[in-house]
Scaffold this motif. Structure first.
Motif, PDB file in Angstrom:
ATOM      1  N   LEU A  73      19.193 -35.753 -71.506  1.00 41.12           N
ATOM      2  CA  LEU A  73      19.638 -36.196 -73.141  1.00 41.12           C
ATOM      3  C   LEU A  73      18.749 -37.503 -73.459  1.00 41.12           C
ATOM      4  CD1 LEU A  73      23.383 -36.483 -72.307  1.00 41.12           C
ATOM      5  CD2 LEU A  73      22.396 -34.680 -73.386  1.00 41.12           C
ATOM      6  N   ALA A  74      18.536 -37.290 -74.901  1.00 44.07           N
ATOM      7  CA  ALA A  74      17.968 -38.554 -75.500  1.00 44.07           C
ATOM      8  C   ALA A  74      18.928 -39.581 -75.768  1.00 44.07           C
ATOM      9  CB  ALA A  74      17.236 -38.108 -76.664  1.00 44.07           C
TER      10      ALA A  74
ATOM     11  N   ARG B 109       9.288 -34.712 -80.645  1.00 47.31           N
ATOM     12  CA  ARG B 109       9.890 -33.670 -80.505  1.00 47.31           C
ATOM     13  C   ARG B 109      11.266 -33.798 -81.581  1.00 47.31           C
ATOM     14  NH1 ARG B 109      12.292 -33.747 -74.796  1.00 47.31           N
ATOM     15  NH2 ARG B 109      12.270 -36.094 -75.444  1.00 47.31           N
ATOM     16  N   PRO B 110      11.804 -32.567 -82.303  1.00 44.53           N
ATOM     17  CA  PRO B 110      13.028 -32.265 -83.231  1.00 44.53           C
ATOM     18  C   PRO B 110      14.162 -32.991 -82.291  1.00 44.53           C
ATOM     19  CG  PRO B 110      11.966 -30.429 -82.876  1.00 44.53           C
ATOM     20  CD  PRO B 110      11.245 -31.229 -81.978  1.00 44.53           C
ATOM     21  N   VAL B 111      15.240 -33.301 -83.326  1.00 45.38           N
ATOM     22  CA  VAL B 111      16.576 -33.800 -82.617  1.00 45.38           C
ATOM     23  C   VAL B 111      17.442 -32.530 -82.909  1.00 45.38           C
ATOM     24  CG1 VAL B 111      18.381 -35.357 -82.852  1.00 45.38           C
ATOM     25  CG2 VAL B 111      16.166 -36.060 -83.269  1.00 45.38           C
TER      26      VAL B 111
ATOM     27  N   ALA C 179      15.454 -29.245 -73.019  1.00 40.90           N
ATOM     28  CA  ALA C 179      14.922 -30.559 -73.297  1.00 40.90           C
ATOM     29  C   ALA C 179      13.578 -30.813 -73.335  1.00 40.90           C
ATOM     30  CB  ALA C 179      15.517 -31.231 -71.905  1.00 40.90           C
ATOM     31  N   PRO C 180      12.605 -29.896 -72.823  1.00 41.98           N
ATOM     32  CA  PRO C 180      11.211 -30.173 -73.068  1.00 41.98           C
ATOM     33  C   PRO C 180      10.787 -30.136 -74.656  1.00 41.98           C
ATOM     34  CG  PRO C 180      11.626 -28.839 -71.201  1.00 41.98           C
ATOM     35  CD  PRO C 180      12.776 -28.898 -71.714  1.00 41.98           C
ATOM     36  N   ARG C 181      11.472 -29.224 -75.435  1.00 39.36           N
ATOM     37  CA  ARG C 181      11.167 -29.009 -76.809  1.00 39.36           C
ATOM     38  C   ARG C 181      12.070 -30.053 -77.519  1.00 39.36           C
ATOM     39  NH1 ARG C 181      11.332 -22.679 -75.912  1.00 39.36           N
ATOM     40  NH2 ARG C 181      13.161 -23.562 -74.695  1.00 39.36           N
ATOM     41  N   TYR C 182      13.078 -30.591 -77.223  1.00 35.92           N
ATOM     42  CA  TYR C 182      13.979 -31.305 -78.365  1.00 35.92           C
ATOM     43  C   TYR C 182      14.451 -32.469 -77.700  1.00 35.92           C
ATOM     44  CZ  TYR C 182      14.220 -26.899 -80.642  1.00 35.92           C
ATOM     45  OH  TYR C 182      14.182 -25.599 -81.302  1.00 35.92           O
ATOM     46  N   ARG C 183      14.638 -33.541 -78.442  1.00 38.68           N
ATOM     47  CA  ARG C 183      15.365 -34.476 -78.040  1.00 38.68           C
ATOM     48  C   ARG C 183      16.919 -34.384 -78.258  1.00 38.68           C
ATOM     49  NH1 ARG C 183      13.588 -38.781 -81.984  1.00 38.68           N
ATOM     50  NH2 ARG C 183      12.842 -37.068 -83.280  1.00 38.68           N
ATOM     51  N   ILE C 184      17.593 -34.335 -77.401  1.00 34.25           N
ATOM     52  CA  ILE C 184      19.062 -33.633 -77.177  1.00 34.25           C
ATOM     53  C   ILE C 184      19.890 -35.108 -77.445  1.00 34.25           C
ATOM     54  CG2 ILE C 184      20.883 -32.272 -76.244  1.00 34.25           C
ATOM     55  CD1 ILE C 184      18.544 -30.828 -74.712  1.00 34.25           C
ATOM     56  N   TRP C 185      20.819 -34.872 -78.521  1.00 34.88           N
ATOM     57  CA  TRP C 185      21.805 -35.792 -78.867  1.00 34.88           C
ATOM     58  C   TRP C 185      23.271 -35.131 -78.547  1.00 34.88           C
ATOM     59  CZ3 TRP C 185      21.123 -41.127 -80.855  1.00 34.88           C
ATOM     60  CH2 TRP C 185      19.839 -41.610 -80.744  1.00 34.88           C
ATOM     61  N   LEU C 186      23.881 -35.813 -77.298  1.00 37.61           N
ATOM     62  CA  LEU C 186      25.080 -35.256 -77.003  1.00 37.61           C
ATOM     63  C   LEU C 186      26.336 -35.920 -77.701  1.00 37.61           C
ATOM     64  CD1 LEU C 186      26.928 -33.388 -75.410  1.00 37.61           C
ATOM     65  CD2 LEU C 186      26.520 -35.039 -73.519  1.00 37.61           C
ATOM     66  N   LEU C 187      27.120 -35.093 -78.381  1.00 33.48           N
ATOM     67  CA  LEU C 187      28.708 -35.710 -79.030  1.00 33.48           C
ATOM     68  C   LEU C 187      29.531 -35.097 -78.097  1.00 33.48           C
ATOM     69  CD1 LEU C 187      27.338 -35.212 -82.915  1.00 33.48           C
ATOM     70  CD2 LEU C 187      26.980 -37.102 -81.063  1.00 33.48           C
ATOM     71  N   GLN C 188      30.364 -35.775 -77.528  1.00 32.62           N
ATOM     72  CA  GLN C 188      31.413 -35.258 -76.724  1.00 32.62           C
ATOM     73  C   GLN C 188      32.444 -36.377 -76.442  1.00 32.62           C
ATOM     74  OE1 GLN C 188      30.078 -33.186 -73.258  1.00 32.62           O
ATOM     75  NE2 GLN C 188      29.874 -35.174 -71.825  1.00 32.62           N
TER      76      GLN C 188
END
Length: 142
Positions: free
Chosen positions: A50-51, A8-10, A30-39
């Motif tokens: 989240l990935a 999956r794309p990031v 989330a099912p379609r992307y690897r989510i990288w959270l910046l906070q």
């Protein structure tokens, strides 16, 4: 299938905000992307979606870029008005599509918005940018 790389794309997300208003969005992404959270804090409710994540100052462009560089991100997403400009700058720095950071700044700053509209010939109510109460009184007296 177990052991297969996640293809999956990031998607880099700058800030989650509050669960009642944002969880449905993360759940749909989330099912379609690897989510990288910046906070600026550890994720709580968002962890299952989240990935990975990084805790940093989301208004610091250098910190955002350092965290996102090398992720091979497909996009940058932000739904937090206070960090929209920084997220737009991150997308630009990563070579990804996104809003022009200067345009975001003009949209968020009423004085800059008024100046841009005035330059474009759009009639504006009189206004003045002020920093002190004395300046506000002087502007009101004009």
């Amino acid at each position: 299938m177990a052991g297969q790389p996640d293809r999956r794309p990031v998607l880099v997300l700058v800030r989650t905000l509050v669960q009642p208003y944002r969880e449905y969005l993360l759940a749909s992404l989330a099912p379609r992307y690897r989510i990288w959270l910046l906070q600026d804090e550890e994720p709580g409710w968002a962890r299952p979606y989240l990935a990975d994540w990084a805790v940093l100052d989301p208004l610091n462009p250098a910190a955002l870029l350092a965290a996102a560089r090398g992720l091979d991100a497909a996009g940058v997403l932000c739904w937090d008005e206070t960090t929209l400009e920084a997220a737009a700058g991150l997308a630009r720095a990563l070579g990804l599509p996104g809003a022009d950071p200067a345009a975001v700044r003009r949209c968020r700053d009423k004085h800059l918005t008024r100046r841009a509209l005035d330059t474009a010939g759009v009639p504006q109510a009189r206004s003045a940018a002020v920093a002190t109460a004395a300046q506000a009184r002087a502007a009101a007296d004009r």
